[in-house]
Write a protein that holds these residues in place. Structure first.
Motif, mmCIF file in Angstrom:
data_model
loop_
_atom_site.group_PDB
_atom_site.id
_atom_site.type_symbol
_atom_site.label_atom_id
_atom_site.label_comp_id
_atom_site.label_asym_id
_atom_site.label_seq_id
_atom_site.Cartn_x
_atom_site.Cartn_y
_atom_site.Cartn_z
ATOM 1 N N CYS A 10 0.857 -1.189 0.000
ATOM 2 C CA CYS A 10 0.000 0.000 0.000
ATOM 3 C C CYS A 10 0.896 1.243 0.000
ATOM 4 O O CYS A 10 1.639 1.482 0.954
ATOM 5 C CB CYS A 10 -0.889 -0.005 1.242
ATOM 6 S SG CYS A 10 -1.696 1.580 1.509
ATOM 7 N N PRO A 11 0.879 2.054 -1.080
ATOM 8 C CA PRO A 11 1.785 3.203 -1.158
ATOM 9 C C PRO A 11 1.521 4.221 -0.039
ATOM 10 O O PRO A 11 2.455 4.871 0.438
ATOM 11 C CB PRO A 11 1.481 3.808 -2.532
ATOM 12 C CG PRO A 11 0.120 3.303 -2.887
ATOM 13 C CD PRO A 11 -0.006 1.956 -2.246
ATOM 14 N N PHE A 12 0.265 4.327 0.367
ATOM 15 C CA PHE A 12 -0.073 5.318 1.409
ATOM 16 C C PHE A 12 0.525 4.901 2.756
ATOM 17 O O PHE A 12 1.020 5.734 3.515
ATOM 18 C CB PHE A 12 -1.596 5.475 1.487
ATOM 19 C CG PHE A 12 -2.204 5.792 0.152
ATOM 20 C CD1 PHE A 12 -2.115 7.066 -0.373
ATOM 21 C CD2 PHE A 12 -2.828 4.810 -0.602
ATOM 22 C CE1 PHE A 12 -2.645 7.362 -1.630
ATOM 23 C CE2 PHE A 12 -3.372 5.088 -1.851
ATOM 24 C CZ PHE A 12 -3.277 6.365 -2.360
ATOM 25 N N VAL A 34 -7.376 -5.417 4.952
ATOM 26 C CA VAL A 34 -8.511 -4.482 4.927
ATOM 27 C C VAL A 34 -9.793 -5.102 4.346
ATOM 28 O O VAL A 34 -10.893 -4.756 4.779
ATOM 29 C CB VAL A 34 -8.166 -3.188 4.157
ATOM 30 C CG1 VAL A 34 -7.429 -2.222 5.034
ATOM 31 C CG2 VAL A 34 -7.400 -3.464 2.896
ATOM 32 N N GLY A 48 -12.326 2.172 6.723
ATOM 33 C CA GLY A 48 -11.847 0.811 6.460
ATOM 34 C C GLY A 48 -10.551 0.759 5.675
ATOM 35 O O GLY A 48 -10.258 -0.236 5.026
ATOM 36 N N GLU A 49 -9.768 1.848 5.721
ATOM 37 C CA GLU A 49 -8.539 1.918 4.918
ATOM 38 C C GLU A 49 -7.305 2.017 5.813
ATOM 39 O O GLU A 49 -7.363 2.620 6.893
ATOM 40 C CB GLU A 49 -8.558 3.174 4.036
ATOM 41 C CG GLU A 49 -9.632 3.150 2.964
ATOM 42 C CD GLU A 49 -9.664 4.437 2.147
ATOM 43 O OE1 GLU A 49 -10.183 4.390 1.030
ATOM 44 O OE2 GLU A 49 -9.180 5.479 2.630
ATOM 45 N N VAL A 50 -6.201 1.426 5.328
ATOM 46 C CA VAL A 50 -4.898 1.715 5.916
ATOM 47 C C VAL A 50 -4.295 2.861 5.095
ATOM 48 O O VAL A 50 -4.673 3.027 3.922
ATOM 49 C CB VAL A 50 -3.973 0.474 5.880
ATOM 50 C CG1 VAL A 50 -4.412 -0.537 6.898
ATOM 51 C CG2 VAL A 50 -3.890 -0.146 4.487
ATOM 52 N N PRO A 51 -3.404 3.664 5.674
ATOM 53 C CA PRO A 51 -2.798 3.545 6.998
ATOM 54 C C PRO A 51 -3.645 4.135 8.120
ATOM 55 O O PRO A 51 -4.374 5.091 7.913
ATOM 56 C CB PRO A 51 -1.511 4.382 6.837
ATOM 57 C CG PRO A 51 -1.898 5.471 5.866
ATOM 58 C CD PRO A 51 -2.838 4.792 4.897
ATOM 59 N N HIS A 63 -5.713 8.342 7.407
ATOM 60 C CA HIS A 63 -5.481 9.029 6.136
ATOM 61 C C HIS A 63 -4.018 9.490 6.075
ATOM 62 O O HIS A 63 -3.538 10.218 6.947
ATOM 63 C CB HIS A 63 -6.412 10.231 5.930
ATOM 64 C CG HIS A 63 -6.515 10.619 4.475
ATOM 65 N ND1 HIS A 63 -5.480 11.233 3.814
ATOM 66 C CD2 HIS A 63 -7.496 10.465 3.580
ATOM 67 C CE1 HIS A 63 -5.842 11.442 2.562
ATOM 68 N NE2 HIS A 63 -7.047 10.987 2.395
ATOM 69 N N SER A 64 -3.330 9.059 4.991
ATOM 70 C CA SER A 64 -1.886 9.308 4.910
ATOM 71 C C SER A 64 -1.522 10.783 5.040
ATOM 72 O O SER A 64 -0.576 11.135 5.756
ATOM 73 C CB SER A 64 -1.329 8.737 3.604
ATOM 74 O OG SER A 64 -1.949 9.341 2.484
HETATM 75 N N1 LIG Z 1 -6.660 8.498 0.628
HETATM 76 C C1 LIG Z 1 -6.315 7.426 1.522
HETATM 77 C C2 LIG Z 1 -6.219 6.168 0.683
HETATM 78 C C3 LIG Z 1 -5.831 4.949 1.466
HETATM 79 C C4 LIG Z 1 -6.107 3.676 0.661
HETATM 80 O O1 LIG Z 1 -6.586 3.719 -0.480
HETATM 81 N N2 LIG Z 1 -5.778 2.538 1.260
HETATM 82 C C5 LIG Z 1 -6.092 1.259 0.625
HETATM 83 C C6 LIG Z 1 -4.858 0.369 0.606
HETATM 84 S S1 LIG Z 1 -3.538 1.108 -0.342
HETATM 85 C C7 LIG Z 1 -7.147 0.555 1.454
HETATM 86 O O2 LIG Z 1 -7.007 0.440 2.639
HETATM 87 N N3 LIG Z 1 -8.216 0.109 0.789
HETATM 88 C C8 LIG Z 1 -9.272 -0.594 1.479
HETATM 89 C C9 LIG Z 1 -10.297 -1.136 0.554
HETATM 90 O O3 LIG Z 1 -10.198 -0.897 -0.643
HETATM 91 O O4 LIG Z 1 -11.199 -1.792 1.045
HETATM 92 C C10 LIG Z 1 -4.984 7.757 2.207
HETATM 93 O O5 LIG Z 1 -4.213 8.537 1.646
HETATM 94 O O6 LIG Z 1 -4.724 7.262 3.317
#
Ligand SMILES: N[C@@H](CCC(=O)N[C@@H](CS)C(=O)NCC(=O)O)C(=O)O
Length: 223
Positions: A10-12, A34, A48-51, A63-64
């Motif tokens: 995950c780049p973020f 996730v 529901g997103e990392v980080p 949120h990154s």
């Molecule tokens: N805008 C968010 C994007 C984070 C994001 O897209 N994370 C992805 C992994 S790289 C994630 O957790 N996705 C969960 C999903 O798709 O259910 C940030 O910058 O933190």
């Protein structure tokens, strides 16, 4: 202890790992699958997103961009945003460029289709049409990156910043799947060689996803 919920490619999440390294802040990592949508994780971040970063005082950040700017405020050395308002605006523009445009054009298509989809057990194989588009668009992005570094020492100006970290995080994820045509873009390659040799970046180069080994050049400083 400070805890980072992340996922390997995950780049973020990678951006936050690099910033914690630059700031020399100790942390432990928890891999979050996730797609399982664990209730305990959704309680930390309803998106529901990392980080997600949990501070030693139990404060939860998600949120990154929110996390990296927060870390730059609580630990000002080394500064990663620039002092001048115009430089800060350029740093934010470029972080947005990589997190939004580059991510849509390249990371989500190449890493997303080839690896993440498989890990999530999503039905259907990789979409070869999307992958072809990713291969075309990464060339335009590497060209732009080289153009910037021929005019500036680092992407947003004289100093290493969150812009370099965002670009490095995305490119490292794509490099893990072996899809960056470095040889055709020498200026971008020179910049990435400098990024790779930073101590904050080294831990990322030792990542090994079970069943998906990186190409030999991934961790090589002389690639
Ligand atoms: N805008 C968010 C994007 C984070 C994001 O897209 N994370 C992805 C992994 S790289 C994630 O957790 N996705 C969960 C999903 O798709 O259910 C940030 O910058 O933190």
């Amino acid at each position: 202890m400070r805890t980072l919920y992340h996922h390997w490619l995950c780049p973020f999440s990678r951006e936050v790992r690099i910033v914690l390294g630059e700031k020399k802040l100790a942390f432990e990592m928890v891999v979050e699958r996730v797609w399982e949508q664990r209730p305990e994780f959704l309680a930390l971040n309803p998106a529901g997103e990392v980080p997600v970063l949990v501070e030693p005082n139990s404060a939860v950040l998600a949120h990154s961009r929110a996390i990296t700017e927060y870390l730059d405020e609580i630990q000002p050395e080394p500064p990663l945003m620039g002092g001048d308002p115009l430089v800060r605006a350029e740093v934010r523009r470029l972080v947005g460029w990589f997190d939004d445009t580059f991510n849509r054009d390249v990371t989500a298509t190449l890493v997303g289709e080839k690896v993440i989809k498989r890990q999530m057990n999503r039905s259907g194989g990789p979409d070869s049409r999307l992958i072809r588009i990713g291969y075309q668009l990464i060339r335009q992005h590497l060209d732009y990156l080289g153009w910037l570094t021929e005019r500036r020492r680092w992407l947003a100006g004289d100093s290493f910043s969150l812009a370099d970290i965002a670009a490095g995080a995305h490119l490292s994820a794509v490099d893990y799947v072996g899809d960056v045509p470095w040889q055709d873009f020498p200026a971008a390659k020179d910049w990435y060689a400098r990024i790779k040799s930073r101590p904050s970046f080294r831990p990322l180069l030792t990542d090994h996803l079970p069943g998906i080994p990186p190409p030999a050049h991934y961790a090589d400083l002389d690639f």
